[in-house]
Write a protein that holds these residues in place. Structure first.
Motif, PDB file in Angstrom:
ATOM      1  N   GLU B  62      83.642  -8.267  21.561  1.00 21.40           N
ATOM      2  CA  GLU B  62      82.984  -6.950  21.762  1.00 21.40           C
ATOM      3  C   GLU B  62      84.007  -6.062  22.623  1.00 21.40           C
ATOM      4  O   GLU B  62      83.714  -4.749  22.466  1.00 21.40           O
ATOM      5  N   ARG B  63      84.813  -6.538  23.433  1.00 19.55           N
ATOM      6  CA  ARG B  63      85.811  -5.477  24.020  1.00 19.55           C
ATOM      7  C   ARG B  63      86.394  -4.949  23.118  1.00 19.55           C
ATOM      8  O   ARG B  63      86.519  -3.550  23.040  1.00 19.55           O
ATOM      9  N   LYS B  64      87.045  -5.420  22.037  1.00 21.87           N
ATOM     10  CA  LYS B  64      87.732  -4.985  20.961  1.00 21.87           C
ATOM     11  C   LYS B  64      86.860  -3.697  20.201  1.00 21.87           C
ATOM     12  O   LYS B  64      87.087  -2.850  19.929  1.00 21.87           O
ATOM     13  N   LEU B  65      85.524  -4.094  19.997  1.00 22.76           N
ATOM     14  CA  LEU B  65      84.556  -3.347  19.397  1.00 22.76           C
ATOM     15  C   LEU B  65      84.550  -1.882  20.035  1.00 22.76           C
ATOM     16  O   LEU B  65      84.487  -0.846  19.623  1.00 22.76           O
ATOM     17  N   ARG B  66      84.284  -2.443  21.442  1.00 24.20           N
ATOM     18  CA  ARG B  66      84.172  -1.259  22.475  1.00 24.20           C
ATOM     19  C   ARG B  66      85.399  -0.334  22.422  1.00 24.20           C
ATOM     20  O   ARG B  66      85.202   1.096  22.299  1.00 24.20           O
ATOM     21  N   TYR B  67      86.473  -0.863  22.271  1.00 23.91           N
ATOM     22  CA  TYR B  67      87.874   0.028  22.264  1.00 23.91           C
ATOM     23  C   TYR B  67      87.686   0.812  20.882  1.00 23.91           C
ATOM     24  O   TYR B  67      87.838   1.992  20.845  1.00 23.91           O
ATOM     25  N   LEU B  68      87.347   0.117  19.760  1.00 21.31           N
ATOM     26  CA  LEU B  68      87.279   0.700  18.370  1.00 21.31           C
ATOM     27  C   LEU B  68      86.387   2.021  18.627  1.00 21.31           C
ATOM     28  O   LEU B  68      86.480   3.020  17.929  1.00 21.31           O
ATOM     29  N   GLU B  69      85.100   1.793  19.336  1.00 23.22           N
ATOM     30  CA  GLU B  69      84.259   2.719  19.543  1.00 23.22           C
ATOM     31  C   GLU B  69      84.738   4.000  20.193  1.00 23.22           C
ATOM     32  O   GLU B  69      84.403   4.950  19.737  1.00 23.22           O
ATOM     33  N   LYS B  70      85.348   3.672  21.427  1.00 29.49           N
ATOM     34  CA  LYS B  70      86.112   4.651  21.998  1.00 29.49           C
ATOM     35  C   LYS B  70      86.967   5.711  21.221  1.00 29.49           C
ATOM     36  O   LYS B  70      86.885   6.825  21.367  1.00 29.49           O
ATOM     37  N   GLU B  71      87.757   4.906  20.423  1.00 30.60           N
ATOM     38  CA  GLU B  71      88.671   5.678  19.782  1.00 30.60           C
ATOM     39  C   GLU B  71      88.078   6.529  18.597  1.00 30.60           C
ATOM     40  O   GLU B  71      88.300   7.595  18.326  1.00 30.60           O
ATOM     41  N   ILE B  72      87.038   5.963  18.218  1.00 31.69           N
ATOM     42  CA  ILE B  72      86.211   6.757  16.993  1.00 31.69           C
ATOM     43  C   ILE B  72      85.598   7.940  17.611  1.00 31.69           C
ATOM     44  O   ILE B  72      85.560   8.793  16.855  1.00 31.69           O
ATOM     45  N   LYS B  73      84.953   7.528  18.692  1.00 34.45           N
ATOM     46  CA  LYS B  73      84.005   8.822  19.278  1.00 34.45           C
ATOM     47  C   LYS B  73      85.171   9.830  19.821  1.00 34.45           C
ATOM     48  O   LYS B  73      84.851  11.060  19.890  1.00 34.45           O
ATOM     49  N   LYS B  74      86.506   9.484  20.250  1.00 32.12           N
ATOM     50  CA  LYS B  74      87.351  10.293  20.576  1.00 32.12           C
ATOM     51  C   LYS B  74      87.913  11.362  19.190  1.00 32.12           C
ATOM     52  O   LYS B  74      88.080  12.444  19.530  1.00 32.12           O
ATOM     53  N   ASP B  75      87.793  10.787  18.071  1.00 32.93           N
ATOM     54  CA  ASP B  75      87.986  11.448  16.939  1.00 32.93           C
ATOM     55  C   ASP B  75      86.802  12.230  16.345  1.00 32.93           C
ATOM     56  O   ASP B  75      87.063  12.804  15.405  1.00 32.93           O
ATOM     57  N   PHE B 101      88.705  -8.081  13.413  1.00 33.50           N
ATOM     58  CA  PHE B 101      88.768  -7.357  14.862  1.00 33.50           C
ATOM     59  C   PHE B 101      90.169  -7.246  15.337  1.00 33.50           C
ATOM     60  O   PHE B 101      90.910  -6.143  15.869  1.00 33.50           O
ATOM     61  N   GLU B 102      90.919  -8.458  15.451  1.00 30.07           N
ATOM     62  CA  GLU B 102      92.093  -8.729  15.979  1.00 30.07           C
ATOM     63  C   GLU B 102      93.246  -7.627  15.287  1.00 30.07           C
ATOM     64  O   GLU B 102      93.954  -6.845  15.697  1.00 30.07           O
ATOM     65  N   LYS B 103      93.014  -7.846  13.816  1.00 33.73           N
ATOM     66  CA  LYS B 103      93.967  -7.199  13.099  1.00 33.73           C
ATOM     67  C   LYS B 103      93.639  -5.740  13.286  1.00 33.73           C
ATOM     68  O   LYS B 103      94.597  -4.803  13.433  1.00 33.73           O
ATOM     69  N   LEU B 104      92.382  -5.093  13.142  1.00 34.41           N
ATOM     70  CA  LEU B 104      91.973  -3.443  13.654  1.00 34.41           C
ATOM     71  C   LEU B 104      92.480  -3.172  14.801  1.00 34.41           C
ATOM     72  O   LEU B 104      93.202  -1.968  14.942  1.00 34.41           O
ATOM     73  N   GLU B 105      92.374  -4.050  15.838  1.00 31.71           N
ATOM     74  CA  GLU B 105      92.928  -3.571  17.123  1.00 31.71           C
ATOM     75  C   GLU B 105      94.337  -3.472  17.096  1.00 31.71           C
ATOM     76  O   GLU B 105      94.929  -2.489  17.817  1.00 31.71           O
ATOM     77  N   ALA B 302      87.251   3.695   8.417  1.00 31.80           N
ATOM     78  CA  ALA B 302      86.886   2.405   7.604  1.00 31.80           C
ATOM     79  C   ALA B 302      86.149   1.570   8.655  1.00 31.80           C
ATOM     80  O   ALA B 302      85.268   1.060   8.406  1.00 31.80           O
ATOM     81  N   ALA B 303      86.619   1.665   9.818  1.00 37.85           N
ATOM     82  CA  ALA B 303      86.013   0.898  10.829  1.00 37.85           C
ATOM     83  C   ALA B 303      84.497   1.430  11.222  1.00 37.85           C
ATOM     84  O   ALA B 303      83.564   0.480  11.513  1.00 37.85           O
ATOM     85  N   ALA B 304      84.339   2.648  11.170  1.00 39.94           N
ATOM     86  CA  ALA B 304      83.351   3.426  11.510  1.00 39.94           C
ATOM     87  C   ALA B 304      82.039   3.121  10.671  1.00 39.94           C
ATOM     88  O   ALA B 304      80.820   2.705  10.975  1.00 39.94           O
ATOM     89  N   LYS B 305      82.390   2.697   9.363  1.00 40.42           N
ATOM     90  CA  LYS B 305      81.291   2.169   8.514  1.00 40.42           C
ATOM     91  C   LYS B 305      80.520   1.197   8.893  1.00 40.42           C
ATOM     92  O   LYS B 305      79.655   0.919   8.825  1.00 40.42           O
ATOM     93  N   ASN B 306      81.454  -0.134   9.530  1.00 39.66           N
ATOM     94  CA  ASN B 306      80.711  -1.416   9.787  1.00 39.66           C
ATOM     95  C   ASN B 306      80.598  -1.415  11.119  1.00 39.66           C
ATOM     96  O   ASN B 306      79.848  -2.597  11.722  1.00 39.66           O
ATOM     97  N   LEU B 307      81.154  -0.718  12.020  1.00 40.11           N
ATOM     98  CA  LEU B 307      81.107  -0.770  13.480  1.00 40.11           C
ATOM     99  C   LEU B 307      79.617  -1.222  14.128  1.00 40.11           C
ATOM    100  O   LEU B 307      79.409  -2.356  14.798  1.00 40.11           O
ATOM    101  N   LYS B 308      78.576  -0.485  13.634  1.00 36.29           N
ATOM    102  CA  LYS B 308      77.438  -0.899  14.162  1.00 36.29           C
ATOM    103  C   LYS B 308      76.924  -2.250  13.939  1.00 36.29           C
ATOM    104  O   LYS B 308      76.333  -2.920  14.614  1.00 36.29           O
ATOM    105  N   ASN B 309      77.115  -2.431  12.602  1.00 34.04           N
ATOM    106  CA  ASN B 309      76.786  -3.922  12.085  1.00 34.04           C
ATOM    107  C   ASN B 309      77.478  -4.837  12.759  1.00 34.04           C
ATOM    108  O   ASN B 309      76.962  -5.808  13.136  1.00 34.04           O
ATOM    109  N   TRP B 310      78.727  -4.702  13.019  1.00 39.46           N
ATOM    110  CA  TRP B 310      79.618  -5.638  13.773  1.00 39.46           C
ATOM    111  C   TRP B 310      78.945  -5.794  15.215  1.00 39.46           C
ATOM    112  O   TRP B 310      78.847  -6.882  15.635  1.00 39.46           O
ATOM    113  N   PHE B 311      78.722  -4.568  15.805  1.00 36.64           N
ATOM    114  CA  PHE B 311      78.294  -4.844  17.222  1.00 36.64           C
ATOM    115  C   PHE B 311      76.830  -5.831  17.147  1.00 36.64           C
ATOM    116  O   PHE B 311      76.918  -6.733  18.021  1.00 36.64           O
TER     117      PHE B 311
END
Lengths: 94, 851
Positions: B62-75, B101-105, B302-311
């Motif tokens: 979840e932490r990794k996803l939140r990090y991704l989410e933050k970055e996506i929102k930033k952009d 998630f590990e790879k993405l992060e 690419a991550a944004a497409k699946n983010l909600k689903n992953w969450f």
């Protein structure tokens, strides 16, 4: 061409529709000389009943037309804000 | 009885799950959302539980996803939200998810690190560029003075370097050189945050005793700080000094103020060359930076497409393991034991879900759902739909009902909008409110899908059915009050006529119409108020007050009697015969004999007295109900009647009223002492009997309680109470009720007060705003009317509909919570909180947006 934003144009739409409905109805009520609106007439002097009646009838008709004129202006506002609303919704979806 | 009137029947169940099937079963139950699990290891702390490792892994994901989410929102990349909820993945899929998630992060972190390094580099170069440009200005400024000084002091300028110093320091420098022996000026150039500059300057002055010379220039465009991306303003400075000692000191100060120093060549040609180099390097860097940004963007899209689903997936897994942690482990380690509250009606559905879960996990042993006996109070579960949900929320905001207590919300559905409308009665304002509610109801699905974060909007949207009903009821009461934006409608034709001749009308400012004469046609207006009252400016309010006050009291007393009757249903359901005898009956008698009698008096007055009647029944003889009621309670004889009138409304009134008051007063000791004395006698009776071993063993208590069923639950409360406490409790209840009925009856007068205030406010708004253009003659007021109407509409919405509506809403809420519910509602239960993915995801989503 956009002049106002989506919120203002929506607001203008609602107020215009409301204004048209209410002002047209008020005009009708003035036109049929509704007693309920007698307090909302221009004041005038009179000495005998005949004079009073002519004055009051004139005032009623006058106010009826004024209401309808205002309603007509609201029709313009409606068209304007409707066009703006349309333009805004198109630009937001595009 | 239907579940609408009482909370759902609940039962405690034991659930045996095979270890392999547990995950799948709990996942199915989570989709269903009908089961509340109890924590079976409350003493075990969170770190010693069985599935703590899995929960921790989920937290990490979840932490990794939140990090991704933050970055996506930033952009500012839009996240795809399909609104669908994928099933909880199998435990083995967790590893895949983790790897992804590990790879993405890692990728993202690397990209970010590179970008940061590049940006830092870029910043340094831009700063250097600015330094070169600004210092050029410093050097150039000195040029005009140079020509002048050079001619005078040409012989002094023997070397290139000295010339430079002359340029920089002007006349003073040259004078200094002249006086000094072999002066050699050095300088440093750098960049500093603009807000630090004044302090920096002062420090330099003090530390170097005024022996350094500082020039500075602002960099107009803000620079980006690479570490946090903030835009900061900086200034370029250049410091001249003499000697190495000063040089070290200056450098120390620069370091202290976090100023970055850059090498700046002394010769103009070198500077020019360096500037050229810097420019090319900046351009190169820009292309590299652009490519890095592109790469980062691609990864994020690419991550944004699946983010909600992953969450959703991760939150579901976490919720399942969290629930599994609440379970007990069997001795053989083969199965997990859970305890849960379940609605009795849903046991079938739950069984089915469990079977589905077992099949999915491929296990052969079916799970066992076993009903248990318990003495604990079950949770309160009121099944709601989208319509009743808002009303139930209003009740639950006061207090969640006790288990199986009468639920006031079905009645509230009608009484709430009605009492609101009594205060808000205006056809115009009501229709605005109703249309707003109607719009929200019709557009329900698209509006709900938007999931706004606006709290106020969510409150309105959640209460859309309440708003719609309140608006519709207000339209009805508006018609009754004959009020539309403070004007009246003459639909059926007024029943009043002018009976005066022309000269009387002409000569008098104010005239009275006598309802006893021909002025009134002797038939009331068919529906609501006669429209003539709107133009009766002198006594309109007096007339309406009499009417509105009386109906407020009538509604109030009926509402309270209804509340007391509901307590009868409660007592009967819990087989609480004592409370019926010593609470319900005296309460009812007290309320009816005093207050309902007053309501009856109002009706008698309305029927008996009329302006067209003759002497004893004429309107002049009508007594004041309030005075009559006060006299009745104080046992006072009515005042001497005026001529031809009678003191009482009907024969034997005096005696009858005395009887009523005496009986009502006798109810007070009945309520006060009846129940405690009954309990006292029962206990004495019990003490005479041989002591049963009931008090010792829990199992036997259980048997006993089972036999008595519901009775035990209600009577239980008093069994272990001290007798003195029973007395005190009963005294408090009685005093509360007796004083309460007086004050609550008076409290219903707020219906009248707010209705009056609303009508007056509407009238003032009409007269002060909309009437301005209407009272002007000629055609020009039409434009003014157009403008004023807009202002009037805005004020109508803002003040009359929103603010007045809110105040009427709060008063209605109070009437329900205090005046109505105090008669029967305890509201000391706890809510049923089923384990449901839907609720968990919603809560998770909200928490995420708040962060």
């Amino acid at each position: 061409m956009k002049i106002c934003g989506p919120k203002l144009s929506l607001c203008g739409l609602i107020v215009s529709v409301w204004g048209i409905v209410q002002l047209v109805l008020m005009g009708v009520f003035y036109y049929i000389h509704s007693v309920a609106l007698i307090e909302d007439l221009p004041e005038f002097e009179y000495e005998n009943p005949e004079q009073f009646y002519t004055n009051v009838n004139n005032a009623y008709n006058q106010n009826a037309f004024n209401c309808w004129i205002a309603a007509c202006i609201y029709v313009f506002t409606l068209i304007l804000s409707g066009q703006q609303f349309y333009a805004n919704s198109r630009s937001s979806t595009a | 009885m239907g579940s609408l009137f009482r909370s759902e029947e609940m039962t405690l169940c034991q659930l045996f799950l095979q270890s392999e099937a547990a995950y799948a079963c709990v996942s199915e139950l989570g989709e269903l959302g009908l089961v509340q699990f109890r924590d079976l290891n409350p003493d075990v702390n969170a770190f010693q539980r069985k599935f703590v490792n899995e929960v921790r892994r989920c937290d990490e994901m979840e932490r990794k996803l939140r990090y991704l989410e933050k970055e996506i929102k930033k952009d500012g990349i839009p996240m795809l939200d399909t609104g669908e909820s994928p099933e909880a993945p199998q435990p083995r899929e967790m590893i895949d998810l983790e790897a992804t998630f590990e790879k993405l992060e890692n990728e993202l972190r690397e990209v970010n690190q590179n970008a940061e390094a590049l940006k830092r580099n870029f910043l340094e170069l831009t700063e250097l560029k600015h330094i070169l440009r600004k210092t050029q200005v410093f050097f150039d400024e000195a040029a005009p003075t140079l020509t002048l000084t050079r001619s005078r002091y040409q012989q002094m300028a023997d070397s290139q370097k000295d010339e430079e110093q002359v340029q920089l320091l002007g006349e003073e420098g040259i004078r200094a050189t002249q006086q000094g022996q072999n002066l050699k000026l050095g300088f440093v150039a750098g960049v500093i945050l603009r807000e630090r500059l004044p302090a920096f300057e002062r420090m330099l002055w003090r530390a170097c005793r005024g022996n350094v010379f500082l020039r500075q220039a602002m960099i107009e465009s803000p620079l980006e700080d690479p570490s946090n991306g903030d835009q900061v303003f900086k200034s370029v400075f250049i410091i001249f000094f003499q000697g190495d000692q000063l040089k070290t000191r200056v450098k120390k100060i620069c370091e202290g103020f976090r100023a970055t120093l850059y090498p700046c060549p002394e010769a103009p040609a070198d500077r020019r060359e360096m500037a050229m180099g810097v420019m090319t390097r900046i351009e190169d860097l820009n292309t590299v930076l652009g490519q890095t940004q592109d790469h980062r963007h691609r990864v994020l899209v690419a991550a944004a497409k699946n983010l909600k689903n992953w969450f959703v997936k991760v939150r579901k897994i976490k919720a399942i393991y969290h629930t599994l942690n609440l379970f007990n482990l069997d001795v053989t380690q083969k199965c997990l034991i859970a305890e849960c509250w379940v609605p009795v009606l849903d046991t079938e559905t739950i069984q089915l879900a469990l079977r589905r879960g077992t099949e999915r996990s491929g296990s052969s042993v079916p799970p066992i759902l076993n009903r248990m006996q318990t003495f604990e109070n079950p949770p309160t579960y009121n099944r709601t739909n989208k319509f009743t949900k808002a009303f139930q929320a209003l009740i639950d905001a006061y207090g969640v009902a006790n288990y199986r207590e009468m639920n006031p919300s079905p009645y509230t559905i009608i009484t709430f909008p009605f009492l609101f409308a009594v205060m808000f009665g205006d056809l115009g304002h009501g229709s605005i409110m109703m249309l707003f509610g109607l719009w929200m109801i019709l557009k329900e699905k698209p509006l709900a899908a938007k999931k706004s974060d606006n709290e106020i909007w969510n409150i309105f949207f959640g209460g859309r059915y309440i708003i719609f009903l309140m608006g519709a009821f207000s339209m009805y009461t508006g018609l009754i009050y004959n009020d539309i934006f403070s004007k009246s409608l003459n639909i059926f034709g007024s029943q009043w006529r002018i009976v005066y001749n022309t000269s009387t009308v002409m000569d008098n400012k104010v005239l009275q119409l006598d309802p006893g004469s021909d002025a009134y046609l002797q038939y009331p207006y068919p529906f609501g108020m006669d429209p003539i009252w709107q133009v009766a400016s002198a006594n309109k309010i007096i007339f309406q007050n009499a009417y509105k006050m009386k109906i407020s009291i009538i509604f109030g007393v009926v509402h309270m009697i209804f509340g007391v009757s509901l307590s009868l249903l409660n007592h009967r359901y819990f087989r609480n015969r004592v409370s019926i005898l010593f609470e319900f009956i005296p309460q009812m008698i007290f309320l009816i004999f005093l207050f309902f009698y007053m309501v009856l008096l109002m009706f008698i007055k309305w029927f008996k007295y009329s302006a067209s009647n003759v002497a004893p029944n004429s309107s002049a003889c009508a007594p004041s109900i309030l005075i009559t009621f006060i006299n009745m309670v104080l046992f006072k004889a009515p005042n001497e009647p005026t001529k031809n009138c009678e003191a009482y409304m009907y024969a034997g009134e005096g005696f009858f009223e005395k009887l009523l008051v005496i009986i009502a007063v006798l109810c007070i000791p009945w309520m006060l002492l009846g129940k405690p004395i009954h309990i006292m006698r029962e206990r004495k009776h019990q003490n005479l009997k041989p002591i049963e071993p009931v008090e010792n063993g829990d199992a036997e208590v259980g048997l006993n309680a089972q036999e008595h069923g519901g009775e035990a639950a209600a009577a239980h409360g008093h069994d272990n109470e001290e007798l003195s406490e029973v007395f005190i409790h009963q005294a408090i209840h009685t005093i509360e009720y007796v004083l309460g009925s007086v004050s609550h009856t008076a409290s219903y007068l707020r219906l009248w007060a707010l209705s009056l205030a609303h009508a007056q406010l509407a009238e003032v708004l009409w007269n002060m705003v909309l009437a301005i253009p209407l009272k002007k003659s000629g055609f020009s007021p039409a434009i003014l009317l157009y403008l004023v109407f807009g202002a009037w509409a805005a004020l109508t919405i803002g003040i009359l509909v929103l603010m007045e509506g809110l105040s009427a809403f709060l008063h209605t809420l109070r009437l329900h919570w205090v005046e109505f519910q105090s008669k029967f509602y305890v509201g000391a239960g706890y809510a049923f909180q089923p384990f449901s993915f839907e609720a968990i995801l919603e809560a998770g989503g909200q928490a995420a947006t708040e962060e």
